[in-house]
Enzyme design. Structure first.
Site, PDB file in Angstrom:
ATOM      1  N   HIS A  45      42.218  42.167  25.951  1.00  0.00           N
ATOM      2  CA  HIS A  45      43.076  43.237  25.463  1.00  0.00           C
ATOM      3  C   HIS A  45      42.182  44.389  25.026  1.00  0.00           C
ATOM      4  CE1 HIS A  45      46.232  45.254  23.190  1.00  0.00           C
ATOM      5  NE2 HIS A  45      45.443  45.246  22.131  1.00  0.00           N
ATOM      6  N   CYS A  86      47.011  48.104  28.706  1.00  0.00           N
ATOM      7  CA  CYS A  86      46.400  48.437  27.424  1.00  0.00           C
ATOM      8  C   CYS A  86      45.109  49.229  27.617  1.00  0.00           C
ATOM      9  CB  CYS A  86      46.147  47.192  26.598  1.00  0.00           C
ATOM     10  SG  CYS A  86      45.278  45.892  27.470  1.00  0.00           S
TER      11      CYS A  86
END
Lengths: 403, 941
Positions: free
Chosen positions: A348, A93
């Site tokens: 994330h 990510c």
């Protein structure tokens, strides 16, 4: 009305996870073989490359003519497909967010499109800029909402950027950028890339005894901005943080430096003068810090950043290099935010990016892309009461258009 | 609402687009119509992208077959009627067409449908946006802010997104089950069997399915990340909105007019929590899927825990902030001032959970506690909450909306009250004064919903706990100061170092005090005067006032707040209507007052609050010609609640008369500033006067209680500044009645004796001049001696140590009339205590001998009940009324009273002389008509 051409869809091709890349292994531990990647899409991509090369001469001129035409030209090419997501290839990510920041920057893609395509296949596979270009093309031609960046990821692993590793976005950005720059063979183009991203400063050290000054020029890709000032107090805004960054520091006692003139260690004043700010300016908030005998911690408290930033209002005369040109141009608009959610060791990344062609904010969460508003971007200021929420980590500012 | 239904409700222009969408022969509209819910619930885009290894996507194939089956089903449902016949035909044709067209490539159909649905959605959102834009101007009635609109929109988006995610998770489950089944089958076949191309192909297919599953999982997770990010923004909006509500509530507590309704917030919080709880269930479902089937680098393994932690944090953040105090602690009685509690008095307080989600099986119990973490201050009082400290959160109470718990009838008891006896606190005992000690009531709720268990807490704003009513005003000052200035709503030690308030802040809050208590705030001029009073002429909005200066009484000097609260009480109790209607300028400095009045015509007056009266006083100031023809401004000594209790201000204004030796008594109050004639301004407030019929008019003189001021002609006016000084300092100038009554020296001046006769007569004179009734009295034979003894009586009374009140009642003429006038009820008010009555007795008894008035006075004082007992004759109120009317009659006619004075009113007639005969056009038609002021008890029968 949009037309839908189902047959066209298929030509773009299904892709498969390569076992070598993302080895999909069943719960019983039994791997299932999978075929080599279908080469169906390859010709199409090459075709588009040729197109790109054909247009090169015309484009060259356009670049010289400045932003406006540039935007019209490349904008039409770059975003005819809107924003497209990138599948997470396994904790990628962070990479995905950075790639989106690169791809949405039309000043970068103009450079990317002009690279020389390596002729040898093995070279092609190893060339980061080329793989990036392929991915960009793939994204723009995709009829799907997201594509797999597997070729690029594979290429990066060849350069020791491994998958399934939590990366620090600032660090990865630096590595990625260095790879791109070092692999652009055209020297002029590499210079353009450098000009687009590099911050030039002059570091100085003034002896408090004899006023002898030692100077050194350095280049920075990002400005690593502190969250606390020298007295460990929280900084309230991005502007404060910038001011604090450029604040000269007294070096005394054990920190004293050797003065060439005095020929002994003397108390010094260490500081930085800004020489040149690039078109695309990347700021890095030092939200992660390392405490002795403990894990890296994340500082999640709020640090608001403005939508537009004027360095002339932040820096004093002394903090700018006397030779600094274009000081009037040191006015910036926010272009992208790479935000981190979760803990330092476990989180994330997503990216909020201002689409220059559409004039809208997008949020990229791997394969999912959605249009958002400034309120959503503001939400990444941070919040001292929450630990898992999104907080801005990298801020990308872009120079204001003269118009 | 389902998409297809919404589409059909679009406006014409957009419907046209929909028709165009279906004009091509991809999917007939009737199919869309009949199978609308089913079509919308399938994941067509997924089916349209088959995994590479499978030429015919099983999913697209399956959907295609289901579609055909559903069409058959629909077909069979049609009856045999004529209409249906056509429909049946069309549907059959459509089905056959679809079958022929997509049999070989069901993915194409899936793609077509996916695109159609997407296009529909786009048209729908454009159409709705246009509708909204059109409906905006009229619909903006409840004044939706930008943020409120955003919240509504985001909430709707989040709901839609979580529904979509729900669908995807279900499809994921299907995908997984299919794969699982085929994989197990494959393994059974493959185990032991030699490798074959067939097996290899199957393996390939399985890998493709797994890749597809993996991608779907990644997609779902990315969507969940995105949704969480958007919910964070929504949550921030909600928290901002809630913070604004809290701020409004805080301001409403100190008098501002703010809307503190919670229903919208509740809808939003509940909506947001529902979305998050649904997302939580989805993540749990994904967790189950992960347990059933996992593989190396399963995104569910790495990303789901992160999502769950993030979600849980968001949910608890939302829930924690959703627990609020809806009604701050308030005692049922006085004047809408919450947050001040008195020990032993009942109060109520209400908490509410804005997330209206509750498991039926779990009882939500709320506990309250006072000062959960008491500050470490010496002498900080501790209290027990009496009666129950826990209650259940109820939803179904029909009287209250929302999930609330209402604590009523609880009270506080000082823990030391029993031990140390008094419970009052010595000044040296603690750091903080009682009214600066802040206490918090904290609510704790054990919340449980689905699998989330949380302890929620919320606290009231700090309350001040007092033990007696006279601390109320200063306690309220603390509440004001805290809520105006404290950045931290829980800072219990705020008053250990209270910040100063800027005038800008203070002005607003003071304004609220007036608007809340009296329905009329302070205008700019009034605030300006207050600012000057506090900060001098250089007052700016940034000028600051310290807490001590605002509210700390330092006897004998009283604080600004004490003064202002006194005025507030005065307004509320006696001047509400006048204030509300804007007739009281009130806050105006002397200097300003002079500026204003001097430019106006003579007789212009205004009403101003006294600056020297602790309990609140109001005075009239008027302009009149001065000695050198220059306008002079004069003021009457302030009326306080004492006077106003007996006589309303409008009546005082109406009847006010000023007497000077050379003047005909007159009312100097002619025009209310800036130029409204007095009676026009105040007419509607005058106490109604009874119309009397002619017969009754004959019996009694009219009389009325009025206020009079007098001054001696040669006496110079005092400098203006001294007018407000205590009466004793004013010298002999009896420029008004009350002043005259207050000091014994004034009475001394009226003492009998030759040299004093003149002033005495003067007294009689103005009594006469002002009061036709008194004139009658005089005419009835009050001689010098009587007057003297009257005065002596008064003197004696004074010597008895009576207050102004009692003396006032005995003042010649005016006084007994005053006592007589208002009827029994008013009398009661005039004569506050029986003790005073008793004290009066010796005097009046002497007066009784002289004239009937005083005896009546005496009789009347105790009120109707005593009246009967003391005066057999005057037992009927009727008779009293008659007398009153008669007096009225006299006072009405100035001419009549002039005539009355005709003989030589200044000299008392010989004692034995009959009452003078009046002639001419007097009210009294003949001597015999002269009504029985000189009465004996017979008259009352």
């Amino acid at each position: 009305m949009e037309t839908y051409l189902p047959s066209h869809r298929f030509s773009l091709g299904p892709f498969v996870l390569l076992q070598s890349l993302c080895c999909v292994v069943l719960w019983m531990g039994q791997g299932i073989g999978c075929p080599e990647k279908s080469r169906k899409s390859e010709p199409a991509l090459n075709q588009s490359m040729r197109k790109a090369k054909d247009g090169e001469e015309g484009r060259e001129e356009a670049v010289e003519r400045g932003d406006k035409q540039l935007r019209a030209l490349s904008g039409a090419a770059d975003l005819n497909n809107g924003a497209i997501g990138l599948y997470n290839m396994g904790l990628s990510c962070c990479l995905n967010s950075l790639l989106q920041v690169f791809f949405m920057n039309i000043h970068f893609t103009v450079i990317l499109r002009r690279i020389k395509v390596p002729t040898v296949r093995t070279e092609q596979k190893k060339s980061v800029p080329y793989q990036m270009l392929l991915l960009l093309e793939q994204m723009q031609r995709s009829k799907q909402r997201a594509v797999y960046p597997q070729e690029l990821v594979r290429c990066l692993t060849l350069h020791n950027l491994k998958l399934f590793v939590q990366y620090d976005a600032a660090q990865l950005f630096l590595s990625l950028w260095n790879l791109i720059k070092s692999q652009i063979t055209d020297g002029q183009l590499a210079d353009r890339l450098t000009t687009l991203y590099t911050i030039r400063v002059q570091e100085y050290l003034v002896c408090q005894k004899c006023s002898f000054e030692t100077k050194r020029d350095s280049n920075l890709l990002t400005l690593p901005l502190p969250m606390f000032n020298s007295c460990s107090q929280r900084l309230k805004t991005l502007e404060d943080s910038l001011r604090c960054f450029f604040q000269p520091e007294q070096l005394t006692d054990s920190n004293m430096c050797l003065c060439e003139q005095c020929e002994r260690k003397t108390p010094c004043l260490q500081g930085m003068r800004l020489t040149c700010l690039p078109h695309t300016l990347t700021l890095h908030l030092k939200r992660f810090y390392y405490r002795k005998s403990s894990w890296t911690q994340k500082i999640s408290y709020s640090l608001p950043f403005p939508q537009s930033l004027d360095f002339n209002q932040i820096l004093t005369q002394e903090q700018c290099h006397p030779d600094a040109k274009e000081k009037a141009d040191w006015q910036y608009d926010l272009f992208g935010v790479v935000a981190h959610s979760g803990l330092a060791s476990f989180g994330h990344y997503c990216a909020y990016i201002w689409s220059l062609t559409e004039g809208k904010w997008y949020c990229f969460n791997d394969s999912s892309v959605c249009q958002v508003s400034w309120d959503d971007v503001k939400c990444t200021y941070g919040n001292s009461h929450t630990h898992w929420g999104e907080t801005a980590y990298l801020l990308v500012y872009m120079r204001k258009n003269p118009q | 609402m389902a998409q297809w239904q919404e589409v059909q409700q679009l406006e014409k222009a957009y419907l046209e687009q929909v028709h165009q969408l279906y004009s091509e022969d991809h999917l007939p509209m009737e199919v869309r119509q009949y199978l609308a819910p089913w079509l919308e619930d399938q994941n067509w885009s997924r089916a349209a992208e088959p995994p590479a290894a499978e030429p015919h996507s099983s999913q697209a194939h399956m959907l295609f077959q289901t579609l055909l089956a559903l069409l058959d089903d629909q077909y069979s449902r049609f009856g045999a009627s004529e209409n249906d016949f056509v429909l049946k035909h069309n549907l059959r044709k459509s089905k056959l067409n679809l079958q022929a067209r997509y049999q070989e490539c069901p993915e194409q159909l899936a793609n077509v449908i996916a695109n159609l649905l997407r296009e529909e959605k786009a048209i729908l959102s454009r159409g709705l946006a246009a509708q909204q834009a059109a409906a905006q101007p009229p619909a903006s009635a409840p004044m939706e802010t930008d943020r409120q609109q955003k919240i509504e929109r985001r909430l709707a988006e989040a709901k839609a997104a979580v529904q979509e995610l729900d669908r995807e998770v279900r499809h994921l489950e299907e995908l997984q089950d299919t794969f699982d089944f085929r994989y197990k089958l494959h393994r059974m076949v493959a185990s032991g069997a030699p490798p074959s191309p067939d097996l290899a192909r199957q393996t390939e297919q399985l890998q493709a399915m797994l890749n597809n599953l993996d991608r779907s999982r990644k997609d779902v997770l990315a969507r969940a990340q995105e949704l969480l990010g958007r919910c964070e923004t929504l949550r921030d909006f909600l928290l901002e909105e809630l913070a604004e509500w809290k701020d409004r509530q805080r301001r409403a507590c100190i008098g501002a007019a703010c809307d503190s309704s919670l229903s919208r917030l509740e809808t939003w919080f509940t909506g947001a929590a529902e979305v998050l709880f649904q997302l939580w269930r989805l993540l749990q479902a994904l967790g189950d899927q992960h347990v059933k089937l996992t593989y190396q680098h399963d995104p569910l393994a790495t990303q789901r825990p992160l999502l769950e932690s993030r979600l849980q944090e968001q949910l608890s953040c939302l829930l924690r902030s959703a627990f609020v105090v809806e009604i701050q602690p308030i005692m049922p009685f006085p004047n809408r001032r919450p947050l001040v509690l008195k020990t032993g008095s009942k109060f109520s307080v209400r908490a509410r959970l804005l997330v209206k989600l509750q498991d039926r099986s779990h009882r939500l119990e709320v506990k309250i506690v006072l000062d959960q973490h008491p500050p470490d201050v010496k002498g900080f009082r501790k209290f027990n909450i009496l009666t129950s400290t826990s209650k259940t959160l109820v939803q179904d109470d029909p009287q209250m909306e929302g999930l609330v718990c209402d604590f009523r009838h609880i009270s506080l008891k000082d823990q030391r009250a029993g031990a140390s006896g008094k419970g009052s606190k010595g000044a040296s005992e603690g750091l903080l004064a009682i009214t600066e000690e802040l206490h918090l009531i904290t609510f704790t709720l054990d919340y449980k919903y689905q699998e989330l268990a949380l302890e929620l807490q919320t606290s009231t704003l700090p309350v001040v706990i007092i033990s007696s009513n006279n601390q109320f005003s200063s306690a309220w000052a603390s509440v004001l100061w805290f809520n105006m200035l404290s950045p931290d709503p829980k800072n219990q030690l705020f008053f250990s170092a209270p910040p100063a308030a800027s005038w800008a802040q203070l002005a607003e809050v003071l304004n609220w005090q007036f608007s809340a208590a009296t329905e009329r705030g302070l205008d700019k001029e009034q605030l300006h005067m207050l600012a000057e009073k506090l900060f001098g002429p250089e007052a700016t909005p940034a000028s600051t006032l310290t807490w001590a200066k605002f509210a700390k009484d330092n006897p004998p000097v009283f604080s600004f707040w004490t003064w202002l609260d006194g005025i507030l009480n005065l307004i509320r109790d006696h001047l509400a209507q006048l204030w509300k209607d804007g007739h009281i300028m009130g806050f105006v400095s002397r200097k300003r007052e002079r500026q204003l009045l001097k430019r106006k015509q003579m007789g212009t007056f205004l009403l101003r609050f006294s600056e020297s009266s602790r309990e609140g006083g109001i005075t009239c100031s008027w302009v009149e010609p001065g000695e050198k023809g220059q306008p002079k401004v004069r003021s009457v000594e302030p009326y306080t609640k004492m006077e106003l209790t007996s006589l309303p201000l409008p009546d005082i204004i109406h009847d006010y008369q000023l007497v000077a030796a050379e003047n005909i008594p007159e009312n100097p109050l002619k025009f209310l500033y800036p130029g409204t004639p007095r009676d026009e301004a105040f007419g509607k407030y005058y106490t109604e006067r009874r119309e009397v019929d002619l017969l009754e008019r004959r019996k009694y003189l009219n009389r009325r209680l009025i206020r009079v001021s007098s001054r001696q002609p040669h006496e110079p006016w005092l400098p203006e500044d001294m007018v407000a000084a205590p009466p004793a300092a004013e010298g002999l100038a009896a420029n008004h009645l009350e002043a005259l009554e207050l000091g014994a020296n004034r009475l001394e001046a009226l003492e009998p004796g030759a040299s004093h006769l003149e002033p005495l007569e003067l007294g009689a004179n103005h009594v006469e001049a002002l009061e036709p009734g008194a004139c009658g009295l005089e005419a009835l034979g009050l001689g010098a001696y009587e007057l003297e003894s009257l005065e002596l009586g008064a003197y004696g009374l004074e010597a008895l140590g009576l207050g102004a009140y009692g003396l006032e009642a005995l003042e010649p003429g005016a006084n007994h009339l005053e006592a007589l006038e208002p009827g029994p009820s008013r009398l009661e008010a005039l004569e506050p205590g029986p003790s005073r009555l008793e004290a009066l007795e010796p005097g009046p008894s002497r007066l009784e001998a002289l004239e009937p008035g005083p005896s009546r006075l005496e009789a009347l004082e105790p009120g109707p009940s005593r009246l009967e007992a003391l005066e057999p004759g005057a037992s009927t109120q009727e008779a009293l009324e008659a007398l009153k009317q008669e007096l009225d009659l006299m006072s009405f006619d100035q001419a009549g009273s002039n005539v009355l004075r005709g003989g030589d009113p200044y000299l008392p007639p010989p004692a034995d002389m009959p009452p003078p005969v009046l002639s001419g056009n007097t009210l009294f038609l003949g001597a015999n008509d002269l009504p029985p002021l000189h009465v004996d008890s017979k008259d009352f029968q």
